[in-house]
Design a protein around this motif. Structure first.
Motif, mmCIF file in Angstrom:
data_model
loop_
_atom_site.group_PDB
_atom_site.id
_atom_site.type_symbol
_atom_site.label_atom_id
_atom_site.label_comp_id
_atom_site.label_asym_id
_atom_site.label_seq_id
_atom_site.Cartn_x
_atom_site.Cartn_y
_atom_site.Cartn_z
ATOM 1 N N VAL A 1 0.691 -1.261 0.113
ATOM 2 C CA VAL A 1 -0.192 0.230 -0.093
ATOM 3 C C VAL A 1 0.872 1.171 -0.019
ATOM 4 O O VAL A 1 0.679 2.302 -0.708
ATOM 5 C CB VAL A 1 -1.020 -0.050 1.197
ATOM 6 C CG1 VAL A 1 -1.858 1.433 1.248
ATOM 7 C CG2 VAL A 1 -2.061 -1.110 1.077
ATOM 8 N N VAL A 2 1.899 1.161 0.697
ATOM 9 C CA VAL A 2 2.882 2.416 0.730
ATOM 10 C C VAL A 2 3.543 2.848 -0.531
ATOM 11 O O VAL A 2 3.456 3.827 -0.848
ATOM 12 C CB VAL A 2 3.797 2.226 1.912
ATOM 13 C CG1 VAL A 2 5.084 3.253 1.896
ATOM 14 C CG2 VAL A 2 3.363 2.328 3.296
ATOM 15 N N GLU A 3 3.788 1.564 -1.164
ATOM 16 C CA GLU A 3 4.333 1.698 -2.571
ATOM 17 C C GLU A 3 3.439 2.222 -3.678
ATOM 18 O O GLU A 3 3.862 3.233 -4.327
ATOM 19 C CB GLU A 3 5.094 0.519 -3.118
ATOM 20 C CG GLU A 3 5.790 0.585 -4.528
ATOM 21 C CD GLU A 3 6.830 1.517 -4.416
ATOM 22 O OE1 GLU A 3 7.161 2.104 -5.577
ATOM 23 O OE2 GLU A 3 7.476 1.918 -3.177
ATOM 24 N N GLU A 4 2.125 2.020 -3.537
ATOM 25 C CA GLU A 4 1.089 2.384 -4.413
ATOM 26 C C GLU A 4 0.900 3.761 -4.095
ATOM 27 O O GLU A 4 0.583 4.607 -5.040
ATOM 28 C CB GLU A 4 -0.142 1.304 -4.213
ATOM 29 C CG GLU A 4 -0.155 -0.057 -5.037
ATOM 30 C CD GLU A 4 0.428 -0.048 -6.326
ATOM 31 O OE1 GLU A 4 0.002 1.022 -7.201
ATOM 32 O OE2 GLU A 4 1.346 -0.738 -6.848
ATOM 33 N N LEU A 5 0.757 4.142 -2.839
ATOM 34 C CA LEU A 5 0.514 5.485 -2.432
ATOM 35 C C LEU A 5 1.876 6.264 -2.897
ATOM 36 O O LEU A 5 1.437 7.581 -3.686
ATOM 37 C CB LEU A 5 0.423 5.688 -1.013
ATOM 38 C CG LEU A 5 -0.980 5.032 -0.294
ATOM 39 C CD1 LEU A 5 -0.795 5.112 0.985
ATOM 40 C CD2 LEU A 5 -1.972 5.986 -0.923
ATOM 41 N N ARG A 6 2.806 5.840 -3.198
ATOM 42 C CA ARG A 6 4.091 6.667 -3.459
ATOM 43 C C ARG A 6 3.832 6.935 -5.303
ATOM 44 O O ARG A 6 4.051 7.933 -5.721
ATOM 45 C CB ARG A 6 5.278 6.016 -3.202
ATOM 46 C CG ARG A 6 5.870 6.301 -1.928
ATOM 47 C CD ARG A 6 7.213 5.959 -1.916
ATOM 48 N NE ARG A 6 7.633 5.760 -0.374
ATOM 49 C CZ ARG A 6 7.867 5.025 0.493
ATOM 50 N NH1 ARG A 6 7.996 3.345 0.126
ATOM 51 N NH2 ARG A 6 8.365 4.932 1.894
ATOM 52 N N LYS A 7 3.564 5.793 -5.751
ATOM 53 C CA LYS A 7 3.201 5.887 -7.244
ATOM 54 C C LYS A 7 2.250 6.781 -7.522
ATOM 55 O O LYS A 7 2.194 7.890 -8.589
ATOM 56 C CB LYS A 7 2.794 4.406 -7.645
ATOM 57 C CG LYS A 7 4.270 3.600 -7.843
ATOM 58 C CD LYS A 7 3.268 2.126 -8.354
ATOM 59 C CE LYS A 7 4.485 0.904 -8.134
ATOM 60 N NZ LYS A 7 4.102 -0.366 -8.702
ATOM 61 N N ILE A 8 1.049 6.837 -6.851
ATOM 62 C CA ILE A 8 -0.091 7.730 -7.243
ATOM 63 C C ILE A 8 0.539 9.124 -6.704
ATOM 64 O O ILE A 8 0.099 9.980 -7.612
ATOM 65 C CB ILE A 8 -1.314 7.353 -6.357
ATOM 66 C CG1 ILE A 8 -1.670 5.905 -6.648
ATOM 67 C CG2 ILE A 8 -2.180 8.285 -6.076
ATOM 68 C CD1 ILE A 8 -2.758 5.494 -5.771
ATOM 69 N N ASP A 9 1.344 9.436 -5.779
ATOM 70 C CA ASP A 9 1.653 10.614 -5.482
ATOM 71 C C ASP A 9 2.489 11.203 -6.319
ATOM 72 O O ASP A 9 2.534 12.482 -7.016
ATOM 73 C CB ASP A 9 2.381 10.801 -4.090
ATOM 74 C CG ASP A 9 2.707 11.981 -3.567
ATOM 75 O OD1 ASP A 9 1.943 12.999 -3.583
ATOM 76 O OD2 ASP A 9 4.038 12.289 -3.521
ATOM 77 N N ASN A 10 3.350 10.469 -7.170
ATOM 78 C CA ASN A 10 4.017 10.631 -8.304
ATOM 79 C C ASN A 10 3.434 11.019 -9.511
ATOM 80 O O ASN A 10 3.731 12.195 -10.182
ATOM 81 C CB ASN A 10 5.244 9.622 -8.733
ATOM 82 C CG ASN A 10 6.458 9.618 -7.546
ATOM 83 O OD1 ASN A 10 6.709 10.609 -6.824
ATOM 84 N ND2 ASN A 10 6.917 8.549 -7.492
ATOM 85 N N ASP A 11 2.339 10.016 -9.748
ATOM 86 C CA ASP A 11 1.522 10.560 -11.043
ATOM 87 C C ASP A 11 0.841 11.910 -10.706
ATOM 88 O O ASP A 11 0.685 12.473 -11.654
ATOM 89 C CB ASP A 11 0.390 9.275 -11.016
ATOM 90 C CG ASP A 11 1.027 8.068 -11.400
ATOM 91 O OD1 ASP A 11 2.267 8.228 -11.885
ATOM 92 O OD2 ASP A 11 0.436 7.168 -11.090
ATOM 93 N N ILE A 12 0.176 12.123 -9.419
ATOM 94 C CA ILE A 12 -0.501 13.489 -9.479
ATOM 95 C C ILE A 12 0.526 14.475 -9.498
ATOM 96 O O ILE A 12 0.362 15.597 -10.115
ATOM 97 C CB ILE A 12 -1.151 13.571 -8.045
ATOM 98 C CG1 ILE A 12 -2.364 12.546 -7.889
ATOM 99 C CG2 ILE A 12 -1.573 14.767 -7.581
ATOM 100 C CD1 ILE A 12 -2.914 12.263 -6.713
ATOM 101 N N SER A 13 1.684 14.432 -9.036
ATOM 102 C CA SER A 13 2.996 15.406 -9.156
ATOM 103 C C SER A 13 3.050 15.812 -10.675
ATOM 104 O O SER A 13 3.190 16.548 -11.079
ATOM 105 C CB SER A 13 4.049 15.008 -8.495
ATOM 106 O OG SER A 13 3.949 15.236 -7.076
ATOM 107 N N TYR A 14 3.111 14.534 -11.534
ATOM 108 C CA TYR A 14 3.533 14.606 -12.979
ATOM 109 C C TYR A 14 2.061 15.309 -13.656
ATOM 110 O O TYR A 14 2.460 16.362 -14.474
ATOM 111 C CB TYR A 14 3.624 13.383 -13.499
ATOM 112 C CG TYR A 14 3.968 13.446 -14.897
ATOM 113 C CD1 TYR A 14 5.136 13.828 -15.434
ATOM 114 C CD2 TYR A 14 2.867 13.090 -15.854
ATOM 115 C CE1 TYR A 14 5.268 13.681 -16.879
ATOM 116 C CE2 TYR A 14 3.060 12.932 -17.117
ATOM 117 C CZ TYR A 14 4.357 13.212 -17.637
ATOM 118 O OH TYR A 14 4.636 13.473 -18.915
#
Length: 100
Positions: free
Chosen positions: A32-45
């Motif tokens: 879950v922590v890794e998926e949240l990091r990916k989503i955070d990066n996607d939103i930043s992008y």
């Protein structure tokens, strides 16, 4: 005038994780922590690209979730088979909801 073929009034995106991983591995899992990091990066992008294309001031972005999730301590789990004779009831379903 804006070319209607190249513009949109509403764009929606659904991301199934971290919900899927949360149900499978628990809300505090490394998955879950890794998926949240990916989503955070996607939103930043997304925000970066809106800025690059000068769309940030004319675009509304909402981030939504379908529900929260929390871990259930093992001592809070009720084993119905230890309380009631299993031959006396039938169950269907599982996970968070079980029909008895």
């Amino acid at each position: 005038m804006t070319d209607m073929k190249s513009s949109a009034n509403l764009v929606s995106l659904y991301v199934q994780d971290p919900d899927t991983d949360g149900h499978a591995y628990g809300p505090n899992s490394s998955y879950v922590v890794e998926e949240l990091r990916k989503i955070d990066n996607d939103i930043s992008y997304l925000y970066k690209m809106l800025t690059v294309f000068n769309l940030l001031d004319t675009t509304d972005v909402t981030v939504q979730s379908d529900h929260g999730m929390m871990a259930v301590p093992e001592e809070s789990i009720i084993n119905l088979g230890q309380i009631v004779e299993p031959k006396l009831y039938h169950t269907s379903g599982g996970s968070v909801f079980m029909h008895i």
